[in-house]
Design an enzyme around this catalytic site. Structure first.
Site, PDB file in Angstrom:
ATOM      1  N   ARG A 129     -38.263 -20.749 -27.058  1.00 42.64           N
ATOM      2  CA  ARG A 129     -39.618 -20.432 -26.591  1.00 42.64           C
ATOM      3  C   ARG A 129     -40.458 -19.822 -27.714  1.00 42.64           C
ATOM      4  O   ARG A 129     -41.654 -20.035 -27.778  1.00 42.64           O
ATOM      5  CB  ARG A 129     -39.529 -19.485 -25.375  1.00 42.64           C
ATOM      6  CG  ARG A 129     -40.868 -19.335 -24.608  1.00 42.64           C
ATOM      7  CD  ARG A 129     -40.656 -18.589 -23.306  1.00 42.64           C
ATOM      8  NE  ARG A 129     -41.833 -18.560 -22.459  1.00 42.64           N
ATOM      9  CZ  ARG A 129     -42.619 -17.505 -22.286  1.00 42.64           C
ATOM     10  NH1 ARG A 129     -42.357 -16.367 -22.900  1.00 42.64           N
ATOM     11  NH2 ARG A 129     -43.668 -17.564 -21.493  1.00 42.64           N
ATOM     12  N   ILE A 137     -49.115 -20.020 -21.647  1.00 41.98           N
ATOM     13  CA  ILE A 137     -47.768 -20.552 -21.379  1.00 41.98           C
ATOM     14  C   ILE A 137     -47.240 -19.748 -20.191  1.00 41.98           C
ATOM     15  O   ILE A 137     -47.396 -18.527 -20.142  1.00 41.98           O
ATOM     16  CB  ILE A 137     -46.866 -20.412 -22.628  1.00 41.98           C
ATOM     17  CG1 ILE A 137     -45.441 -20.898 -22.386  1.00 41.98           C
ATOM     18  CG2 ILE A 137     -46.814 -18.993 -23.150  1.00 41.98           C
ATOM     19  CD1 ILE A 137     -44.567 -20.876 -23.660  1.00 41.98           C
ATOM     20  N   SER A 138     -46.668 -20.448 -19.211  1.00 44.15           N
ATOM     21  CA  SER A 138     -46.207 -19.768 -17.992  1.00 44.15           C
ATOM     22  C   SER A 138     -45.020 -18.849 -18.287  1.00 44.15           C
ATOM     23  O   SER A 138     -44.299 -19.038 -19.268  1.00 44.15           O
ATOM     24  CB  SER A 138     -45.772 -20.792 -16.949  1.00 44.15           C
ATOM     25  OG  SER A 138     -46.769 -21.759 -16.762  1.00 44.15           O
ATOM     26  N   LYS A 139     -44.825 -17.873 -17.381  1.00 50.45           N
ATOM     27  CA  LYS A 139     -43.658 -16.973 -17.483  1.00 50.45           C
ATOM     28  C   LYS A 139     -42.371 -17.780 -17.389  1.00 50.45           C
ATOM     29  O   LYS A 139     -42.309 -18.721 -16.589  1.00 50.45           O
ATOM     30  CB  LYS A 139     -43.627 -16.021 -16.286  1.00 50.45           C
ATOM     31  CG  LYS A 139     -44.701 -14.997 -16.227  1.00 50.45           C
ATOM     32  CD  LYS A 139     -44.507 -14.226 -14.937  1.00 50.45           C
ATOM     33  CE  LYS A 139     -45.597 -13.195 -14.777  1.00 50.45           C
ATOM     34  NZ  LYS A 139     -45.301 -12.246 -13.710  1.00 50.45           N
TER      35      LYS A 139
END
Ligand code: SAH
Length: 281
Positions: free
Chosen positions: A100, A126-128
């Site tokens: 990530r 960017i999503s969790k």
């Protein structure tokens, strides 16, 4: 989960409006689909050929803030995901494998393995990790064997597409912001992700060329699930997407299953995603 049918059956329309697709065969061909309407312009991009798990020497180094081995940070993140209820080992393994920190700006890399959304530019995030894992787990729930083709709407920085590439047979991911599409391509470059096609275009139209999809996953939420996604979903396939209820002003995760008996729609927990917008910029 009590789903209620919303549409009995779907007829596949001749969708989208005519595109001049000069498309070759196979993932190794650089493809360009140019429509007369720029909103329908799609580009299928040759995936890079470097390893996802083993960055080549020119890949971004693990940022100083992460210490010696980023896999330790991912392992911690993954055990937190498991403690929050993610049980699918395919998802946990993919989250363990995908770097990530290579998908966010260097200045944010030391936050890459925290359960937080992070800015990726152009006003997007960017999503969790928890949300990524939850949505992908839902997407493949009850499915085994060859997991088929998946369509992702909203490539953003490319992180979720990279996670999906470890689970799905083939991934098509569409982004409407040219700068982010370029950024995702750049982020993909150091990794060997052979089964993922990055596309520039309006994901509300789906990507009929890759249909039918076993799964369609959206990282941006509109007022409704576009009909194109339903049309391009395979029988037995599933859509996982945030949908905004305009009256309540709330956004929920919605699952749509395409069954012989019709569509089954299930509304799950409240979520917060960036808006799904039409056209490209
Ligand atoms: N999955 C991404 C999350 C990006 S945020 C990641 O891992 O980084 C959601 C993205 O959806 C944004 O980049 C936004 O530009 C994009 N988006 C919104 N509407 C879209 C549309 N109609 N077609 C394609 N992308 C869209």
């Amino acid at each position: 989960m009590n789903g209620k049918p919303i549409i009995k059956s779907t007829v596949k329309p001749s969708f989208p409006a005519k595109m001049d697709l000069s498309v070759g065969k196979g993932v190794n061909t650089r493809l360009q689909a140019i429509a007369s309407n720029p909103a329908q312009t799609l580009q299928l991009v040759k995936p890079s050929s470097n390893p996802l798990t083993k960055p080549v020497p020119r890949a971004p180094a693990v940022p100083t803030g992460l210490g010696m081995d980023s896999s330790t940070f991912r392992a911690r993140m993954v055990s937190k995901l498991a403690s929050h209820g993610i049980t699918d080992t395919r998802v946990l393994n993919a989250m363990q494998t995908t770097h990530r920190h290579s998908f966010v700006d260097t200045a944010l890399a030391n936050q890459a393995y925290e359960d937080t959304s992070l800015p990726i530019g152009w006003g997007q995030t960017i999503s969790k990790p928890n949300v990524v894992a939850r949505m992908i787990e839902l997407l493949f729930e009850g499915k085994t064997g060859n997991l088929g083709r998946v369509l992702e709407i909203g490539t953003g920085c490319g992180y979720q597409a990279a996670v999906l590439s470890h689970i799905a047979h083939e991934v098509y991911s569409i982004e409407r912001v040219a700068g982010l599409y370029e950024k995702a391509r750049e982020n993909f470059r150091p990794f060997r992700i052979k089964n993922t096609h990055l596309l520039f275009g309006d994901g509300m139209l789906g990507f009929p060329k890759g249909a039918p999809y076993t799964g369609i996953i959206a990282a941006a939420g509109g007022d409704a699930i576009p009909q194109a996604w339903i049309d391009q979903l395979a029988m037995g396939g599933r859509i996982v997407a945030p949908v905004t209820n305009k009256v309540a002003g709330e956004q929920s995760l919605v699952v749509v299953d395409k069954t012989e008996a019709g569509l089954k729609r299930t509304v799950l927990e409240l979520v917060q995603f960036v808006p799904l917008k039409s056209g490209v910029i």
